[in-house]
Design a protein around this motif. Structure first.
Motif, PDB file in Angstrom:
ATOM      1  N   ARG A 183       8.552  10.214  -3.700  1.00 14.60           N
ATOM      2  CA  ARG A 183       9.244   9.679  -4.928  1.00 14.60           C
ATOM      3  C   ARG A 183       8.193   9.560  -5.984  1.00 14.60           C
ATOM      4  O   ARG A 183       8.228   9.398  -7.179  1.00 14.60           O
ATOM      5  CB  ARG A 183      10.079   8.472  -4.813  1.00 14.60           C
ATOM      6  CG  ARG A 183      11.370   8.786  -4.184  1.00 14.60           C
ATOM      7  CD  ARG A 183      12.555   9.873  -4.808  1.00 14.60           C
ATOM      8  NE  ARG A 183      12.851   9.296  -6.148  1.00 14.60           N
ATOM      9  CZ  ARG A 183      12.759   9.723  -7.401  1.00 14.60           C
ATOM     10  NH1 ARG A 183      12.222  10.850  -7.396  1.00 14.60           N
ATOM     11  NH2 ARG A 183      13.377   9.095  -8.217  1.00 14.60           N
ATOM     12  N   GLY A 184       6.804   9.777  -5.378  1.00 14.08           N
ATOM     13  CA  GLY A 184       5.643   9.479  -6.334  1.00 14.08           C
ATOM     14  C   GLY A 184       5.203   8.126  -6.406  1.00 14.08           C
ATOM     15  O   GLY A 184       5.923   7.179  -5.908  1.00 14.08           O
ATOM     16  N   HIS A 185       4.082   7.993  -6.633  1.00 10.39           N
ATOM     17  CA  HIS A 185       3.045   6.794  -6.535  1.00 10.39           C
ATOM     18  C   HIS A 185       3.760   5.526  -7.084  1.00 10.39           C
ATOM     19  O   HIS A 185       4.226   4.481  -6.324  1.00 10.39           O
ATOM     20  CB  HIS A 185       1.844   7.121  -7.244  1.00 10.39           C
ATOM     21  CG  HIS A 185       0.798   5.819  -7.047  1.00 10.39           C
ATOM     22  ND1 HIS A 185       0.028   5.413  -8.106  1.00 10.39           N
ATOM     23  CD2 HIS A 185       0.633   4.841  -6.224  1.00 10.39           C
ATOM     24  CE1 HIS A 185      -0.470   4.436  -7.778  1.00 10.39           C
ATOM     25  NE2 HIS A 185      -0.166   4.006  -6.711  1.00 10.39           N
ATOM     26  N   SER A 219      -7.644  13.565  -2.985  1.00  9.51           N
ATOM     27  CA  SER A 219      -6.711  12.916  -3.957  1.00  9.51           C
ATOM     28  C   SER A 219      -5.309  13.568  -3.561  1.00  9.51           C
ATOM     29  O   SER A 219      -5.061  14.774  -3.787  1.00  9.51           O
ATOM     30  CB  SER A 219      -7.348  13.125  -5.244  1.00  9.51           C
ATOM     31  OG  SER A 219      -6.215  12.622  -6.226  1.00  9.51           O
ATOM     32  N   LYS A 220      -4.404  12.614  -4.003  1.00  8.94           N
ATOM     33  CA  LYS A 220      -2.954  13.030  -4.156  1.00  8.94           C
ATOM     34  C   LYS A 220      -2.475  13.294  -5.446  1.00  8.94           C
ATOM     35  O   LYS A 220      -1.237  13.326  -5.937  1.00  8.94           O
ATOM     36  CB  LYS A 220      -1.978  11.942  -3.105  1.00  8.94           C
ATOM     37  CG  LYS A 220      -2.479  11.576  -1.802  1.00  8.94           C
ATOM     38  CD  LYS A 220      -2.569  12.868  -0.925  1.00  8.94           C
ATOM     39  CE  LYS A 220      -3.048  12.736   0.296  1.00  8.94           C
ATOM     40  NZ  LYS A 220      -4.558  12.189   0.731  1.00  8.94           N
ATOM     41  N   TYR A 221      -3.362  13.173  -6.302  1.00 15.92           N
ATOM     42  CA  TYR A 221      -3.232  13.401  -7.844  1.00 15.92           C
ATOM     43  C   TYR A 221      -3.717  14.621  -8.314  1.00 15.92           C
ATOM     44  O   TYR A 221      -4.704  14.492  -9.061  1.00 15.92           O
ATOM     45  CB  TYR A 221      -3.202  12.318  -8.653  1.00 15.92           C
ATOM     46  CG  TYR A 221      -2.401  11.125  -8.744  1.00 15.92           C
ATOM     47  CD1 TYR A 221      -1.183  11.364  -9.865  1.00 15.92           C
ATOM     48  CD2 TYR A 221      -2.274   9.730  -8.191  1.00 15.92           C
ATOM     49  CE1 TYR A 221      -0.403  10.559 -10.062  1.00 15.92           C
ATOM     50  CE2 TYR A 221      -1.416   9.105  -8.321  1.00 15.92           C
ATOM     51  CZ  TYR A 221      -0.357   9.188  -9.258  1.00 15.92           C
ATOM     52  OH  TYR A 221       0.504   8.206  -9.512  1.00 15.92           O
ATOM     53  N   ASP A 234       5.512   4.223   2.968  1.00 14.04           N
ATOM     54  CA  ASP A 234       5.353   5.800   3.223  1.00 14.04           C
ATOM     55  C   ASP A 234       6.290   6.677   2.273  1.00 14.04           C
ATOM     56  O   ASP A 234       7.355   6.791   2.385  1.00 14.04           O
ATOM     57  CB  ASP A 234       5.975   6.389   4.608  1.00 14.04           C
ATOM     58  CG  ASP A 234       5.726   7.711   4.898  1.00 14.04           C
ATOM     59  OD1 ASP A 234       4.997   8.360   4.025  1.00 14.04           O
ATOM     60  OD2 ASP A 234       6.368   8.262   5.819  1.00 14.04           O
ATOM     61  N   ASP A 235       5.672   7.208   1.458  1.00 12.91           N
ATOM     62  CA  ASP A 235       6.183   7.944   0.271  1.00 12.91           C
ATOM     63  C   ASP A 235       6.398   9.351   0.773  1.00 12.91           C
ATOM     64  O   ASP A 235       6.256  10.429   0.109  1.00 12.91           O
ATOM     65  CB  ASP A 235       5.366   7.846  -1.029  1.00 12.91           C
ATOM     66  CG  ASP A 235       6.188   8.438  -2.129  1.00 12.91           C
ATOM     67  OD1 ASP A 235       7.220   8.524  -2.146  1.00 12.91           O
ATOM     68  OD2 ASP A 235       5.332   8.769  -3.076  1.00 12.91           O
ATOM     69  N   GLY A 236       7.453   9.435   1.770  1.00 13.43           N
ATOM     70  CA  GLY A 236       7.931  10.833   2.373  1.00 13.43           C
ATOM     71  C   GLY A 236       6.616  11.619   2.464  1.00 13.43           C
ATOM     72  O   GLY A 236       6.865  12.824   2.347  1.00 13.43           O
ATOM     73  N   VAL A 294       0.649  -1.190   0.021  1.00 13.58           N
ATOM     74  CA  VAL A 294      -0.235   0.111   0.262  1.00 13.58           C
ATOM     75  C   VAL A 294       0.866   1.342  -0.066  1.00 13.58           C
ATOM     76  O   VAL A 294       1.480   1.685   1.184  1.00 13.58           O
ATOM     77  CB  VAL A 294      -0.912   0.065   1.271  1.00 13.58           C
ATOM     78  CG1 VAL A 294      -1.875   1.026   1.003  1.00 13.58           C
ATOM     79  CG2 VAL A 294      -1.483  -1.276   1.361  1.00 13.58           C
ATOM     80  N   PRO A 295       0.841   1.858  -1.101  1.00 14.11           N
ATOM     81  CA  PRO A 295       1.873   3.346  -1.074  1.00 14.11           C
ATOM     82  C   PRO A 295       0.775   4.277  -0.317  1.00 14.11           C
ATOM     83  O   PRO A 295      -0.250   4.489  -0.605  1.00 14.11           O
ATOM     84  CB  PRO A 295       1.766   3.482  -2.423  1.00 14.11           C
ATOM     85  CG  PRO A 295       1.073   2.840  -3.352  1.00 14.11           C
ATOM     86  CD  PRO A 295       0.376   1.813  -2.605  1.00 14.11           C
ATOM     87  N   CYS A 296       1.737   5.160   0.316  1.00 11.15           N
ATOM     88  CA  CYS A 296       0.710   5.963   1.239  1.00 11.15           C
ATOM     89  C   CYS A 296       1.526   7.410   1.151  1.00 11.15           C
ATOM     90  O   CYS A 296       2.672   7.658   1.386  1.00 11.15           O
ATOM     91  CB  CYS A 296       0.770   5.478   2.619  1.00 11.15           C
ATOM     92  SG  CYS A 296       0.074   4.135   2.937  1.00 11.15           S
ATOM     93  N   TYR A 297       0.996   8.430   0.695  1.00  5.64           N
ATOM     94  CA  TYR A 297       1.416   9.729   0.615  1.00  5.64           C
ATOM     95  C   TYR A 297       0.557  10.466   1.652  1.00  5.64           C
ATOM     96  O   TYR A 297      -0.829  11.050   0.865  1.00  5.64           O
ATOM     97  CB  TYR A 297       1.634  10.374  -0.886  1.00  5.64           C
ATOM     98  CG  TYR A 297       2.429  11.769  -0.751  1.00  5.64           C
ATOM     99  CD1 TYR A 297       3.350  12.172  -0.027  1.00  5.64           C
ATOM    100  CD2 TYR A 297       1.587  12.783  -1.536  1.00  5.64           C
ATOM    101  CE1 TYR A 297       3.816  13.288   0.050  1.00  5.64           C
ATOM    102  CE2 TYR A 297       1.936  14.003  -1.601  1.00  5.64           C
ATOM    103  CZ  TYR A 297       3.216  14.269  -0.692  1.00  5.64           C
ATOM    104  OH  TYR A 297       3.816  15.570  -0.945  1.00  5.64           O
TER     105      TYR A 297
HETATM  106  N1  UDP Z   1       0.495   8.484  -3.491  1.00  2.66           N
HETATM  107  C1  UDP Z   1       2.110   8.240  -3.236  1.00  2.66           C
HETATM  108  N2  UDP Z   1       2.930   9.050  -3.666  1.00  2.66           N
HETATM  109  C2  UDP Z   1       2.272  10.041  -4.278  1.00  2.66           C
HETATM  110  C3  UDP Z   1       0.979  10.558  -4.639  1.00  2.66           C
HETATM  111  C4  UDP Z   1       0.144   9.547  -4.321  1.00  2.66           C
HETATM  112  O1  UDP Z   1       2.397   7.122  -2.855  1.00  2.66           O
HETATM  113  O2  UDP Z   1       3.242  11.248  -4.424  1.00  2.66           O
HETATM  114  C5  UDP Z   1      -0.278   7.091  -3.174  1.00  2.66           C
HETATM  115  C6  UDP Z   1      -1.490   7.827  -2.440  1.00  2.66           C
HETATM  116  O3  UDP Z   1      -1.287   7.657  -1.270  1.00  2.66           O
HETATM  117  C7  UDP Z   1      -2.516   6.621  -2.910  1.00  2.66           C
HETATM  118  C8  UDP Z   1      -2.305   6.432  -4.346  1.00  2.66           C
HETATM  119  O4  UDP Z   1      -0.977   6.613  -4.466  1.00  2.66           O
HETATM  120  O5  UDP Z   1      -2.422   5.260  -1.904  1.00  2.66           O
HETATM  121  C9  UDP Z   1      -3.176   7.022  -5.168  1.00  2.66           C
HETATM  122  O6  UDP Z   1      -3.287   8.193  -5.132  1.00  2.66           O
HETATM  123  P1  UDP Z   1      -4.771   8.991  -4.966  1.00  2.66           P
HETATM  124  O7  UDP Z   1      -5.982   8.041  -4.270  1.00  2.66           O
HETATM  125  O8  UDP Z   1      -4.698  10.250  -4.268  1.00  2.66           O
HETATM  126  O9  UDP Z   1      -5.097   9.220  -6.503  1.00  2.66           O
HETATM  127  P2  UDP Z   1      -6.518   9.295  -7.249  1.00  2.66           P
HETATM  128  O10 UDP Z   1      -7.338   7.915  -6.885  1.00  2.66           O
HETATM  129  O11 UDP Z   1      -7.189  10.398  -7.008  1.00  2.66           O
HETATM  130  O12 UDP Z   1      -6.127   9.052  -8.619  1.00  2.66           O
END
Ligand code: UDP
Ligand code: MG
Length: 312
Positions: free
Chosen positions: A78-80, A210-212, A48-50, A9-12
């Motif tokens: 570093r991004g998703h 949203s983190k995007y 944990d992505d920083g 699970v990537p988390c930011y």
């Molecule tokens: N995420 C990450 N690094 C980033 C941006 C997002 O690890 O720089 C993770 C975020 O925590 C989530 C996943 O990527 O678990 C998808 O992000 P999000 O749900 O915000 O995107 P959306 O569903 O809106 O496209």
């Protein structure tokens, strides 16, 4: 055979959703262990992505509470895609499922993924049935983008994001791709092996936002094109070629005008020929140069994709 499953699970900045996500995933794992679908050492790996909020301390707490919770902390954001990769390469298990922290993807299909993996699918893609919960804008642009990608020859699974199961063999194969500009959705279909699909309804993010943002989404979209296709460069070359050919017709027409028609402005012919012909040649040349530069660019940087600060 009971298989050891890892959920990555990537988390930011996910402090709002993390505890709930952890609870739901834990219940799922416990249930799958109880029914002997997966082995007792299956676990959940948060990357944990920083994050700048309390994400990491929550992960540490969770890891202290239950041995099924683990955490990997990257040295900075570093991004998703990179965070996902750090999890895939850092977590043990016969198979790993990757899922977003907001649980927009339906976790109940994970059991189906495991079953399909046991039936021989090395990779199982989670595919959205409908995008009812996305805004019309996101739905429209995503639809257009997926079409565009397949038109320029990038192979992707339609309506599949990064919710999928990868078997150990597939993960090892993924490890031998050394590219730095990651677009996992494009890379994973390249691995091959038998694959399968599960369908699910995508829900809404239950907390947090949203983190995007649009900017990140655009650069991600562009990465998907430039790391998998040299078509845009080729289009420049084609355009140059067309202009060259057209300029020859222009030349012929101008010479004809010069010789047989009396109404030509002096000096117009020679300058217009030069403009058209050189324009064509230049575009063609830039296109060819671009082809090579793009290849060199993609191959040379070889920057490390992430650094792990600590793990629990
Ligand atoms: N995420 C990450 N690094 C980033 C941006 C997002 O690890 O720089 C993770 C975020 O925590 C989530 C996943 O990527 O678990 C998808 O992000 P999000 O749900 O915000 O995107 P959306 O569903 O809106 O496209
Ligand atoms: Mg989301």
């Amino acid at each position: 055979m009971v298989l050891q499953l890892g959920i990555v699970v990537p988390c930011y900045n996910e402090q709002e959703v993390l505890r709930e996500t952890a609870t739901r995933l834990l219940a799922l794992i416990d249930q799958m262990v109880a029914t002997d679908l997966i082995s007792a050492d299956s676990a959940i790996y948060f990357v944990d992505d920083g994050s700048k909020d309390k994400t990491w301390s929550i992960i540490e707490q969770l890891a202290g509470q239950n041995t099924r919770f683990h955490g990997i902390k990257l040295s900075r954001n570093r991004g998703h895609q990179n965070a996902l990769l750090a999890g895939l390469f850092g977590a043990p298990g016969d198979a790993l499922v990757s899922i977003d922290a907001d649980l927009q993807d339906d976790i109940s299909v994970i059991a189906d993924m495991v079953r399909k993996h046991k039936q021989g699918a090395e990779i199982v893609f989670g595919v959205r049935k409908a995008r009812a919960t996305d805004t019309a804008f996101k739905r429209g642009t995503a639809e257009f983008y997926y079409r565009l990608l397949s038109r320029i020859g990038v192979e992707i699974v339609h309506n599949h994001a990064d919710f999928r199961l990868l078997g150990r063999r597939a993960i090892d194969c993924l490890g031998s791709y050394s590219e730095v500009n990651l677009f996992l959705r494009g890379m994973i279909p390249l691995i091959g092996f038998p694959t399968d699909t599960v369908y699910y309804d995508r829900g809404e993010r239950f907390a947090g936002e949203s983190k995007y943002p649009l900017r990140k989404m655009l650069s991600f979209a562009l990465d998907g094109i430039t790391s998998f296709s040299v078509m845009p460069l080729r289009m420049i070359s084609v355009m140059g070629l067309i202009v060259c050919v057209l300029s020859f017709f222009m030349i012929a027409w101008i010479i004809y005008g010069k010789l047989f028609l009396s109404s030509v402005i002096p000096g117009w012919a020679s300058s217009i020929v030069a403009i058209f012909f050189l324009g064509g040649v230049q575009l063609l040349s830039i296109g060819i140069l671009g082809e090579y530069i793009a290849k060199v660019y993609l191959e040379t940087k070889r920057r490390p994709r992430y650094f792990i600060e600590k793990a629990v």
